[in-house]
Design an enzyme around this catalytic site. Structure first.
Site, PDB file in Angstrom:
ATOM      1  N   ILE A  24       0.849  -1.505   0.020  1.00  0.00           N
ATOM      2  CA  ILE A  24      -0.072   0.031  -0.103  1.00  0.00           C
ATOM      3  C   ILE A  24       0.481   1.075   0.093  1.00  0.00           C
ATOM      4  CG2 ILE A  24      -2.179   1.501   1.532  1.00  0.00           C
ATOM      5  CD1 ILE A  24      -2.589  -1.287   1.758  1.00  0.00           C
ATOM      6  N   ASP A  43      11.909   3.529   4.583  1.00  0.00           N
ATOM      7  CA  ASP A  43      11.478   1.987   4.346  1.00  0.00           C
ATOM      8  C   ASP A  43      13.274   0.588   4.779  1.00  0.00           C
ATOM      9  OD1 ASP A  43      10.631  -0.983   3.370  1.00  0.00           O
ATOM     10  OD2 ASP A  43       8.943   0.035   3.224  1.00  0.00           O
ATOM     11  N   ILE A  44      12.964  -0.183   5.485  1.00  0.00           N
ATOM     12  CA  ILE A  44      13.664  -0.960   5.531  1.00  0.00           C
ATOM     13  C   ILE A  44      13.990  -2.080   4.252  1.00  0.00           C
ATOM     14  CG2 ILE A  44      13.912  -1.261   7.972  1.00  0.00           C
ATOM     15  CD1 ILE A  44      12.034  -4.045   7.559  1.00  0.00           C
ATOM     16  N   ASP A  69      14.336   2.111   9.607  1.00  0.00           N
ATOM     17  CA  ASP A  69      13.615   1.388  11.026  1.00  0.00           C
ATOM     18  C   ASP A  69      13.183   2.334  11.519  1.00  0.00           C
ATOM     19  OD1 ASP A  69      12.983  -0.220  12.553  1.00  0.00           O
ATOM     20  OD2 ASP A  69      14.767  -1.385  13.163  1.00  0.00           O
ATOM     21  N   SER A 148      -6.182  -0.325  10.360  1.00  0.00           N
ATOM     22  CA  SER A 148      -7.239  -1.597   9.911  1.00  0.00           C
ATOM     23  C   SER A 148      -7.771  -1.942  10.050  1.00  0.00           C
ATOM     24  CB  SER A 148      -6.208  -2.890  10.062  1.00  0.00           C
ATOM     25  OG  SER A 148      -6.736  -3.888   9.867  1.00  0.00           O
ATOM     26  N   TYR A 161      -1.607  -8.981  19.515  1.00  0.00           N
ATOM     27  CA  TYR A 161      -1.046  -7.134  19.447  1.00  0.00           C
ATOM     28  C   TYR A 161      -1.316  -6.206  18.099  1.00  0.00           C
ATOM     29  CZ  TYR A 161       1.905  -9.214  15.886  1.00  0.00           C
ATOM     30  OH  TYR A 161       2.559  -9.771  14.443  1.00  0.00           O
ATOM     31  N   LYS A 166      -2.877  -1.273  16.202  1.00  0.00           N
ATOM     32  CA  LYS A 166      -4.436  -0.036  15.657  1.00  0.00           C
ATOM     33  C   LYS A 166      -5.036   0.087  16.865  1.00  0.00           C
ATOM     34  CE  LYS A 166      -1.614  -1.285  11.789  1.00  0.00           C
ATOM     35  NZ  LYS A 166      -1.007  -1.192  10.879  1.00  0.00           N
ATOM     36  N   LEU A 195      -5.293  -6.215  -1.961  1.00  0.00           N
ATOM     37  CA  LEU A 195      -4.153  -7.386  -2.392  1.00  0.00           C
ATOM     38  C   LEU A 195      -3.076  -6.275  -2.413  1.00  0.00           C
ATOM     39  CD1 LEU A 195      -6.745  -8.043  -5.353  1.00  0.00           C
ATOM     40  CD2 LEU A 195      -5.387  -8.680  -3.241  1.00  0.00           C
TER      41      LEU A 195
HETATM   42  N1  NAD Z   1      -2.739  -5.387   3.299  1.00  0.00           N
HETATM   43  C1  NAD Z   1      -3.928  -5.162   3.665  1.00  0.00           C
HETATM   44  O1  NAD Z   1      -4.820  -5.959   3.944  1.00  0.00           O
HETATM   45  C2  NAD Z   1      -4.181  -4.328   5.045  1.00  0.00           C
HETATM   46  C3  NAD Z   1      -5.135  -4.069   5.753  1.00  0.00           C
HETATM   47  C4  NAD Z   1      -4.947  -3.390   6.528  1.00  0.00           C
HETATM   48  C5  NAD Z   1      -4.294  -2.750   6.920  1.00  0.00           C
HETATM   49  N2  NAD Z   1      -3.769  -3.021   5.928  1.00  0.00           N
HETATM   50  C6  NAD Z   1      -1.947  -1.785   7.385  1.00  0.00           C
HETATM   51  O2  NAD Z   1      -1.308  -1.372   5.996  1.00  0.00           O
HETATM   52  C7  NAD Z   1      -0.200  -1.179   5.639  1.00  0.00           C
HETATM   53  C8  NAD Z   1       0.577  -2.007   4.331  1.00  0.00           C
HETATM   54  O3  NAD Z   1       0.546  -3.164   4.546  1.00  0.00           O
HETATM   55  P1  NAD Z   1       0.937  -3.957   3.122  1.00  0.00           P
HETATM   56  O4  NAD Z   1       0.210  -4.875   3.311  1.00  0.00           O
HETATM   57  O5  NAD Z   1       1.011  -3.124   1.994  1.00  0.00           O
HETATM   58  O6  NAD Z   1       1.544  -4.339   3.795  1.00  0.00           O
HETATM   59  P2  NAD Z   1       3.576  -4.926   3.016  1.00  0.00           P
HETATM   60  O7  NAD Z   1       4.015  -5.357   3.923  1.00  0.00           O
HETATM   61  O8  NAD Z   1       3.455  -5.058   1.691  1.00  0.00           O
HETATM   62  O9  NAD Z   1       4.278  -3.706   2.930  1.00  0.00           O
HETATM   63  C9  NAD Z   1       4.990  -2.893   4.451  1.00  0.00           C
HETATM   64  C10 NAD Z   1       6.679  -1.950   3.626  1.00  0.00           C
HETATM   65  O10 NAD Z   1       6.856  -1.756   5.535  1.00  0.00           O
HETATM   66  C11 NAD Z   1       8.158  -1.744   5.523  1.00  0.00           C
HETATM   67  N3  NAD Z   1       8.395  -2.293   7.370  1.00  0.00           N
HETATM   68  C12 NAD Z   1       8.399  -3.336   7.875  1.00  0.00           C
HETATM   69  N4  NAD Z   1       8.468  -2.886   8.783  1.00  0.00           N
HETATM   70  C13 NAD Z   1       9.635  -2.035   8.876  1.00  0.00           C
HETATM   71  C14 NAD Z   1      10.274  -1.080   9.746  1.00  0.00           C
HETATM   72  N5  NAD Z   1      10.804  -1.514  10.808  1.00  0.00           N
HETATM   73  N6  NAD Z   1      10.509   0.425   9.413  1.00  0.00           N
HETATM   74  C15 NAD Z   1      10.164   1.040   8.445  1.00  0.00           C
HETATM   75  N7  NAD Z   1       9.485  -0.444   7.160  1.00  0.00           N
HETATM   76  C16 NAD Z   1       9.085  -0.942   7.683  1.00  0.00           C
HETATM   77  C17 NAD Z   1       7.836  -3.286   5.265  1.00  0.00           C
HETATM   78  O11 NAD Z   1       9.512  -3.465   4.822  1.00  0.00           O
HETATM   79  C18 NAD Z   1       7.081  -3.268   3.678  1.00  0.00           C
HETATM   80  O12 NAD Z   1       7.873  -2.047   2.619  1.00  0.00           O
HETATM   81  C19 NAD Z   1       0.281  -1.483   7.536  1.00  0.00           C
HETATM   82  O13 NAD Z   1       0.508  -0.902   8.064  1.00  0.00           O
HETATM   83  C20 NAD Z   1      -0.410  -3.012   7.419  1.00  0.00           C
HETATM   84  O14 NAD Z   1      -0.961  -2.881   8.902  1.00  0.00           O
HETATM   85  C21 NAD Z   1      -3.194  -3.576   5.548  1.00  0.00           C
END
Ligand code: NAD
Length: 255
Positions: A24, A43-44, A69, A148, A161, A166, A195
């Site tokens: 996202i 991002d990491i 991080d 979320s 957690y 959230k 997605l």
């Molecule tokens: N995909 C879903 O269905 C969904 C639904 C509700 C909420 N969310 C929330 O949306 C956000 C993004 O979700 P996503 O599915 O795109 O996740 P993703 O795993 O595809 O992307 C997460 C990104 O965060 C980065 N990241 C992780 N740990 C980190 C850290 N310590 N420091 C810096 N960067 C870090 C990762 O490298 C990655 O690029 C999250 O907060 C997730 O909880 C996602």
């Protein structure tokens, strides 16, 4: 059409997107760059960050990847120092989050180590980034925290957690919005199942079908649909909106 809105006031804004190297966050960062903002991605994931920088440059936009991080106070302070060089910060989008350990354990069966890592990534990171980056904002700044649909539920497939953190971020959003008004607006966006590549990789066809059945609109969200809500909240079109959580879940929020 999703993701096609133009917000002239976002042009030349300095924008920070945490977790912007994938999923996202990556879609959100690219969408801000298409509005001609200068996007900093924290991002990491160095590979994803470098790919995004290239993609945005090809489209004629501005994107700077800063390996960060967001669970580290020192790393977030270094990010703030880099962003400060670009001028006043317009928008902070806290996207980084997720499941450091996936566990279906009940709350009292969750190990303190899993709990600690999960709360650090999903709650402390938002506190750290707000603490370091909001002081770089002038009047008119906007903060958007990604929570979320799971924050609304006691029964969820997500680790405990995660839903707890959230929900805390949604409360933190209100507290910050109250403290920072009228100068700076603070809102949350709560996605339903979205997605991202991670979700695509993890879901079997059967699981995907089950996930879709849980959404009244009978489709999972595209990352751009989450991005559209974020862009709107960041823009002047949302000038009178602060302290809310906007659910972008195709109706999942009702169930
Ligand atoms: N995909 C879903 O269905 C969904 C639904 C509700 C909420 N969310 C929330 O949306 C956000 C993004 O979700 P996503 O599915 O795109 O996740 P993703 O795993 O595809 O992307 C997460 C990104 O965060 C980065 N990241 C992780 N740990 C980190 C850290 N310590 N420091 C810096 N960067 C870090 C990762 O490298 C990655 O690029 C999250 O907060 C997730 O909880 C996602």
């Amino acid at each position: 059409m999703v993701g096609k809105a133009i917000y002239p006031d976002l042009k030349d804004k300095v924008v920070v997107v945490t977790g912007g190297a994938d999923g996202i966050g990556r879609a959100v960062a690219a969408m801000f760059a298409r509005q001609q903002a200068h996007v900093f991605v924290a991002d990491i994931n160095e590979k994803g960050g470098a790919e995004l920088e290239q993609q945005v440059a090809k489209e004629g936009g501005r994107c700077t990847f800063v390996k960060t991080d967001v669970t580290s106070l020192e790393a977030v302070a270094a990010l703030a120092a880099r962003v400060k060089e670009a001028g006043s910060l317009g928008v902070l989008v806290n996207v980084a989050g997720g499941f450091p350990t996936y566990t279906k354990a009940s709350t009292i069966e969750t190990s303190p180590e899993d709990w600690d890592r999960g709360v650090r990534l999903n709650l402390y990171s938002v506190f750290y980034c707000c603490r370091a980056l909001i002081p770089l904002m002038d009047k008119g700044g906007s903060v958007i925290n990604i929570t979320s649909n799971a924050a609304r539920k006691a029964e969820t497939h997500a680790p405990r957690y995660y839903s707890t953190s959230k929900a805390a971020v949604q409360h933190l959003t209100k507290v910050l919005a109250f403290e920072l008004a009228p100068a700076i607006r603070v809102n949350s966006v709560a996605p339903g199942t979205t997605l991202s590549d991670r979700v695509k990789r993890a879901a079997t066809p059967e699981r995907m079908e089950n996930l879709i059945k849980q959404v009244p609109r009978r489709k999972l969200a595209d990352p751009d649909e989450i991005g559209s809500a974020i862009l709107f909240l960041a823009s002047e079109e949302a000038a009178h909106i602060t302290g809310i959580t906007l659910d972008v879940s195709g109706g999942q929020v009702m169930l």
